[in-house]
Write an enzyme that holds these catalytic residues in place. Structure first.
Site, PDB file in Angstrom:
ATOM      1  N   HIS A  29      -0.989  12.439 -14.776  1.00 19.80           N
ATOM      2  CA  HIS A  29      -2.337  12.220 -15.316  1.00 19.80           C
ATOM      3  C   HIS A  29      -2.311  12.045 -16.827  1.00 19.80           C
ATOM      4  O   HIS A  29      -3.074  11.233 -17.368  1.00 19.80           O
ATOM      5  CB  HIS A  29      -3.309  13.302 -14.803  1.00 19.80           C
ATOM      6  CG  HIS A  29      -3.670  14.393 -15.734  1.00 19.80           C
ATOM      7  ND1 HIS A  29      -2.939  15.554 -15.856  1.00 19.80           N
ATOM      8  CD2 HIS A  29      -4.724  14.523 -16.581  1.00 19.80           C
ATOM      9  CE1 HIS A  29      -3.518  16.348 -16.738  1.00 19.80           C
ATOM     10  NE2 HIS A  29      -4.597  15.751 -17.196  1.00 19.80           N
ATOM     11  N   SER A  57      -4.638  21.630 -18.635  1.00 21.98           N
ATOM     12  CA  SER A  57      -3.315  21.598 -18.027  1.00 21.98           C
ATOM     13  C   SER A  57      -2.350  20.777 -18.864  1.00 21.98           C
ATOM     14  O   SER A  57      -1.157  21.091 -18.922  1.00 21.98           O
ATOM     15  CB  SER A  57      -3.381  21.074 -16.595  1.00 21.98           C
ATOM     16  OG  SER A  57      -3.973  19.800 -16.549  1.00 21.98           O
ATOM     17  N   GLU A  58      -2.839  19.711 -19.525  1.00 23.79           N
ATOM     18  CA  GLU A  58      -1.998  18.951 -20.449  1.00 23.79           C
ATOM     19  C   GLU A  58      -2.801  18.431 -21.636  1.00 23.79           C
ATOM     20  O   GLU A  58      -3.977  18.090 -21.507  1.00 23.79           O
ATOM     21  CB  GLU A  58      -1.303  17.768 -19.757  1.00 23.79           C
ATOM     22  CG  GLU A  58      -0.047  18.131 -18.992  1.00 23.79           C
ATOM     23  CD  GLU A  58      -0.271  18.174 -17.497  1.00 23.79           C
ATOM     24  OE1 GLU A  58       0.684  18.495 -16.771  1.00 23.79           O
ATOM     25  OE2 GLU A  58      -1.387  17.903 -17.055  1.00 23.79           O
ATOM     26  N   THR A  59      -2.124  18.383 -22.759  1.00 25.77           N
ATOM     27  CA  THR A  59      -2.618  17.786 -23.995  1.00 25.77           C
ATOM     28  C   THR A  59      -1.528  16.843 -24.493  1.00 25.77           C
ATOM     29  O   THR A  59      -0.349  17.200 -24.463  1.00 25.77           O
ATOM     30  CB  THR A  59      -2.901  18.869 -25.054  1.00 25.77           C
ATOM     31  OG1 THR A  59      -3.919  19.738 -24.572  1.00 25.77           O
ATOM     32  CG2 THR A  59      -3.349  18.253 -26.374  1.00 25.77           C
TER      33      THR A  59
END
Length: 287
Positions: A84, A53-55
């Site tokens: 997060h 979902s995120e990097t």
């Protein structure tokens, strides 16, 4: 789309699990520690490749008040802020030798500006100070379309608001945590509508107080396991409305087999969003 041409070099890399004390229970985050020199196309391509979902990419700060700078990417593009990735990036920065300017806090620079983090005295968890929240009403036609995409009747939506603290979420308060967990969204319909958050309360006296879900189909993420920005916005909204107390625990991820825990607390300095971070992978990546 042709991948960017990049001969690459080895850069320190970590993958952590956020909002859980035990790996595999929260929301994973990929972090490139030595991101200086990477161009936007490479960051976008790597975020799409990880399919998380995120990097995030850690960089030297350009604001003298910050300890480090982070850029946050979903598979669909860059975000000015996300919860997060803020906790996970800070944990990785500290674990890789980051030295904050002040002993009692870390200051992160990101798209929304400066975000403060502190270690909670009672638990040792990291917590970030939530950015300012912007709220607005939801257009009736859009709300009806979103309800249809979620299979919700009109009387099941107790309240609806656009909540924006960097990412914006069309957020619905439902009658119960069970109703939140039972929703089966039409992802194709949501992709053309909005990022949608859901919140519903558990019966009083349990381990957790509310359940959340976050559908981000417009960003290429069908359902985010645990979402710090949404939890921050919901807390600011529902604390102000007197629906939730000034200290509570949220659950997110049950619908995906996760067990995320988010610890929310309001004090004289603002709202703080805390969570554990579990290490999973450490090594290098060639970019």
């Amino acid at each position: 789309m042709t991948p960017p041409c990049n001969t690459g070099r080895e850069r320190r890399f970590a993958q952590v699990d956020v909002f859980t004390a035990q790996a595999l229970g929260g929301n994973p985050l990929a972090v490139v520690v030595d991101a200086e020199g990477l161009d936007d196309a490479t960051m976008v391509a790597f975020a799409r490749w990880t399919q998380l979902s995120e990097t995030t990419f850690l960089l030297p700060p350009t604001d003298p008040a910050a300890d480090y700078r982070v850029r946050i990417f979903t598979p669909g593009g860059e975000l000015p802020f996300a919860g997060h990735p803020t906790l996970g990036s800070c944990r990785v920065w500290l674990d890789h030798g980051g030295q904050p300017r002040r002993a009692d806090e870390v200051v992160q620079q990101c798209g929304v500006g400066l975000v403060r983090l502190r270690r909670e005295a009672d638990s040792g968890r990291l917590a970030f100070q939530a950015p300012a929240l912007r709220r607005r009403d939801v257009d009736a036609g859009l709300l009806a379309a979103v309800r249809a995409a979620l299979g919700l009747a009109a009387d099941e939506v107790l309240a609806a608001q656009w909540l924006d603290n960097g990412p914006d979420w069309l957020t619905l308060r439902l009658p119960s945590a069970d109703r939140v967990l039972a929703v089966q969204p039409d992802q194709a319909a949501l992709k053309s509508l909005a990022k949608v958050g859901l919140v519903g309360a558990y019966p009083a006296g349990g381990e957790v107080d509310v359940e959340l879900r976050a559908f981000a189909a417009p960003l290429g993420v069908a359902e985010d396991p645990v979402t710090g920005s949404l939890n921050a916005s919901v807390a600011q909204w529902l604390m102000a409305e007197g629906v939730l107390p000034e200290r509570y625990v949220a659950s997110q991820g049950r619908a995906l087999g996760r067990a995320g825990r988010i610890y929310l607390q309001r004090d004289d300095e603002g709202l703080w969003v805390g969570g554990d971070v579990a290490a999973c992978i450490a090594g290098t990546v060639r970019l």
